[in-house]
Scaffold this motif. Structure first.
Motif, PDB file in Angstrom:
ATOM      1  N   LYS A  90       1.188  -1.195  -0.410  1.00  0.00           N
ATOM      2  CA  LYS A  90      -0.084  -0.269  -0.178  1.00  0.00           C
ATOM      3  C   LYS A  90       1.053   1.420  -0.130  1.00  0.00           C
ATOM      4  CE  LYS A  90      -4.178  -2.059   2.095  1.00  0.00           C
ATOM      5  NZ  LYS A  90      -4.336  -1.756   3.750  1.00  0.00           N
ATOM      6  N   LEU A  91       1.907   1.451   1.033  1.00  0.00           N
ATOM      7  CA  LEU A  91       2.784   2.395   0.884  1.00  0.00           C
ATOM      8  C   LEU A  91       3.892   2.620  -0.543  1.00  0.00           C
ATOM      9  CD1 LEU A  91       3.715   4.487   3.232  1.00  0.00           C
ATOM     10  CD2 LEU A  91       6.408   3.003   2.731  1.00  0.00           C
ATOM     11  N   VAL A  92       3.949   1.582  -1.401  1.00  0.00           N
ATOM     12  CA  VAL A  92       4.595   2.039  -2.211  1.00  0.00           C
ATOM     13  C   VAL A  92       3.636   2.163  -3.245  1.00  0.00           C
ATOM     14  CG1 VAL A  92       5.450   0.350  -4.433  1.00  0.00           C
ATOM     15  CG2 VAL A  92       6.170   0.095  -2.050  1.00  0.00           C
ATOM     16  N   TYR A  93       2.431   1.430  -3.805  1.00  0.00           N
ATOM     17  CA  TYR A  93       1.553   2.170  -4.152  1.00  0.00           C
ATOM     18  C   TYR A  93       0.916   3.652  -4.690  1.00  0.00           C
ATOM     19  CZ  TYR A  93      -2.382   2.203  -7.391  1.00  0.00           C
ATOM     20  OH  TYR A  93      -3.948   3.099  -8.542  1.00  0.00           O
ATOM     21  N   SER A  94       0.542   4.276  -2.863  1.00  0.00           N
ATOM     22  CA  SER A  94       1.203   5.446  -2.913  1.00  0.00           C
ATOM     23  C   SER A  94       1.796   6.601  -2.742  1.00  0.00           C
ATOM     24  CB  SER A  94      -0.089   5.217  -1.386  1.00  0.00           C
ATOM     25  OG  SER A  94       0.688   5.315  -0.408  1.00  0.00           O
ATOM     26  N   GLU A  95       3.100   5.945  -2.236  1.00  0.00           N
ATOM     27  CA  GLU A  95       3.862   7.464  -2.979  1.00  0.00           C
ATOM     28  C   GLU A  95       4.680   6.329  -4.014  1.00  0.00           C
ATOM     29  OE1 GLU A  95       5.256   8.633  -0.019  1.00  0.00           O
ATOM     30  OE2 GLU A  95       4.117   8.653   0.923  1.00  0.00           O
ATOM     31  N   ALA A  96       4.613   6.136  -4.926  1.00  0.00           N
ATOM     32  CA  ALA A  96       5.458   5.621  -5.725  1.00  0.00           C
ATOM     33  C   ALA A  96       4.290   5.199  -7.422  1.00  0.00           C
ATOM     34  CB  ALA A  96       6.642   5.402  -5.757  1.00  0.00           C
ATOM     35  N   ARG A  97       3.193   5.337  -7.145  1.00  0.00           N
ATOM     36  CA  ARG A  97       2.668   4.219  -8.163  1.00  0.00           C
ATOM     37  C   ARG A  97       3.012   5.588  -9.536  1.00  0.00           C
ATOM     38  NH1 ARG A  97      -1.047   6.508  -5.630  1.00  0.00           N
ATOM     39  NH2 ARG A  97      -2.860   7.841  -6.229  1.00  0.00           N
ATOM     40  N   GLY A  98       3.652   5.376 -10.648  1.00  0.00           N
ATOM     41  CA  GLY A  98       3.777   6.111 -11.914  1.00  0.00           C
ATOM     42  C   GLY A  98       5.468   6.048 -12.161  1.00  0.00           C
ATOM     43  N   GLU A  99       5.873   5.299 -10.762  1.00  0.00           N
ATOM     44  CA  GLU A  99       7.633   5.809 -10.774  1.00  0.00           C
ATOM     45  C   GLU A  99       7.798   4.714 -11.446  1.00  0.00           C
ATOM     46  OE1 GLU A  99       9.961   8.793  -8.987  1.00  0.00           O
ATOM     47  OE2 GLU A  99       7.476   9.339  -9.604  1.00  0.00           O
ATOM     48  N   PRO A 100       9.418   4.545 -11.946  1.00  0.00           N
ATOM     49  CA  PRO A 100      10.003   3.403 -12.712  1.00  0.00           C
ATOM     50  C   PRO A 100       9.860   2.556 -11.439  1.00  0.00           C
ATOM     51  CG  PRO A 100      12.005   5.519 -13.171  1.00  0.00           C
ATOM     52  CD  PRO A 100      10.363   5.201 -11.764  1.00  0.00           C
ATOM     53  N   TYR A 101       9.538   1.100 -11.713  1.00  0.00           N
ATOM     54  CA  TYR A 101       9.804  -0.607 -11.074  1.00  0.00           C
ATOM     55  C   TYR A 101      10.896  -0.585 -10.177  1.00  0.00           C
ATOM     56  CZ  TYR A 101       9.608  -5.044  -9.300  1.00  0.00           C
ATOM     57  OH  TYR A 101       9.483  -5.501  -7.864  1.00  0.00           O
ATOM     58  N   VAL A 102      12.161   0.278 -10.273  1.00  0.00           N
ATOM     59  CA  VAL A 102      13.085   0.154  -9.604  1.00  0.00           C
ATOM     60  C   VAL A 102      12.922   1.487  -8.829  1.00  0.00           C
ATOM     61  CG1 VAL A 102      14.489   1.648 -10.671  1.00  0.00           C
ATOM     62  CG2 VAL A 102      15.808   0.461  -9.782  1.00  0.00           C
ATOM     63  N   GLY A 103      12.555   2.474  -8.461  1.00  0.00           N
ATOM     64  CA  GLY A 103      11.979   3.782  -7.807  1.00  0.00           C
ATOM     65  C   GLY A 103      11.056   2.527  -6.866  1.00  0.00           C
ATOM     66  N   GLN A 104       9.758   1.795  -7.492  1.00  0.00           N
ATOM     67  CA  GLN A 104       9.448   1.564  -7.072  1.00  0.00           C
ATOM     68  C   GLN A 104       9.848   0.614  -5.142  1.00  0.00           C
ATOM     69  OE1 GLN A 104       5.218   0.250  -8.646  1.00  0.00           O
ATOM     70  NE2 GLN A 104       5.744   1.851 -10.375  1.00  0.00           N
ATOM     71  N   VAL A 105      10.373  -0.668  -6.167  1.00  0.00           N
ATOM     72  CA  VAL A 105      11.911  -1.295  -5.027  1.00  0.00           C
ATOM     73  C   VAL A 105      12.157  -0.376  -3.442  1.00  0.00           C
ATOM     74  CG1 VAL A 105      12.733  -2.853  -4.819  1.00  0.00           C
ATOM     75  CG2 VAL A 105      11.496  -2.965  -6.744  1.00  0.00           C
ATOM     76  N   ALA A 106      12.983   0.998  -4.408  1.00  0.00           N
ATOM     77  CA  ALA A 106      13.487   0.952  -3.654  1.00  0.00           C
ATOM     78  C   ALA A 106      12.313   1.986  -2.959  1.00  0.00           C
ATOM     79  CB  ALA A 106      14.453   3.296  -4.055  1.00  0.00           C
TER      80      ALA A 106
END
Length: 197
Positions: A90-106
């Motif tokens: 949920k945090l990844v989706y809400s903070e980083a959706r639309g970011e590159p995948y590597v940015g979501q992992v970060a």
């Protein structure tokens, strides 16, 4: 003043023959880390025993195959429960959706780095809900339903991929107004986020 014991890492001792919800949690955590390959069944059998021993060897715990306090402490520092995985996604989706995948992992890796740091709370939930730590909590986006990519990014961060290189913070330079966040030593930029110590 009476001091109560720290319950942060409290869990029952699990060994061969144990069968309960805590065994499910143990198997899930070991599976996320790559030590347990079988179906989660809540029964502490031979394969769970072997997975516990492999984990213990890798994380500096006496390899006795018993999930006692030291094993649980390490598991909770380096893995997540199923509920915590949901929160991380949920945090990844809400903070980083639309970011590159590597940015979501970060972004997920930042939470895992905080979990291993003495500067932050000791649970994923307390890290995520620490006041003013994440914009998505403040604006309510945290409660959006995460997609598969967010879960996959969270899973990979828990398994040890850290494209943030040990960052404890990240921010969007286009929207960040805090002088303090700009003062943090910057490590890398991924997509729109700068990752910092």
């Amino acid at each position: 003043m009476l001091l109560l014991p720290d319950k942060t890492f409290a869990a029952p001792v699990l060994k061969m023959g144990s069968a309960n919800g805590d065994v499910w949690d143990l198997q899930y955590r070991l599976q996320v880390l790559g030590y347990y390959q079988d179906k989660l069944d809540g029964k502490f059998g031979t394969n769970t025993y072997r997975a516990v021993k492999r984990f213990q060897r890798q994380y500096g715990v006496a390899p006795d195959g018993v999930a006692g306090p030291r094993t649980w402490k390490q598991l909770k520092r380096f893995s997540v429960s199923r509920h915590e995985m949901d929160m991380l996604a949920k945090l990844v989706y809400s903070e980083a959706r639309g970011e590159p995948y590597v940015g979501q992992v970060a972004v997920a890796a930042v939470v895992m780095n905080r979990l291993q740091s003495n500067q932050f709370p000791k649970t994923v939930k307390d890290i995520i809900f620490e006041p003013y730590a994440f914009t998505a909590i403040q604006d309510g986006q945290f409660w959006l339903r995460p997609n598969r990519t967010a879960y996959r990014a969270a899973w990979e961060a828990v398994r040890g991929w850290d494209p943030s290189y040990g960052a404890l913070y990240y921010f969007n330079p286009d929207t960040a107004t805090s002088r303090w966040i700009w003062s943090r030593p910057q490590i890398t930029k991924i997509g729109r986020h700068i990752f910092a110590k």
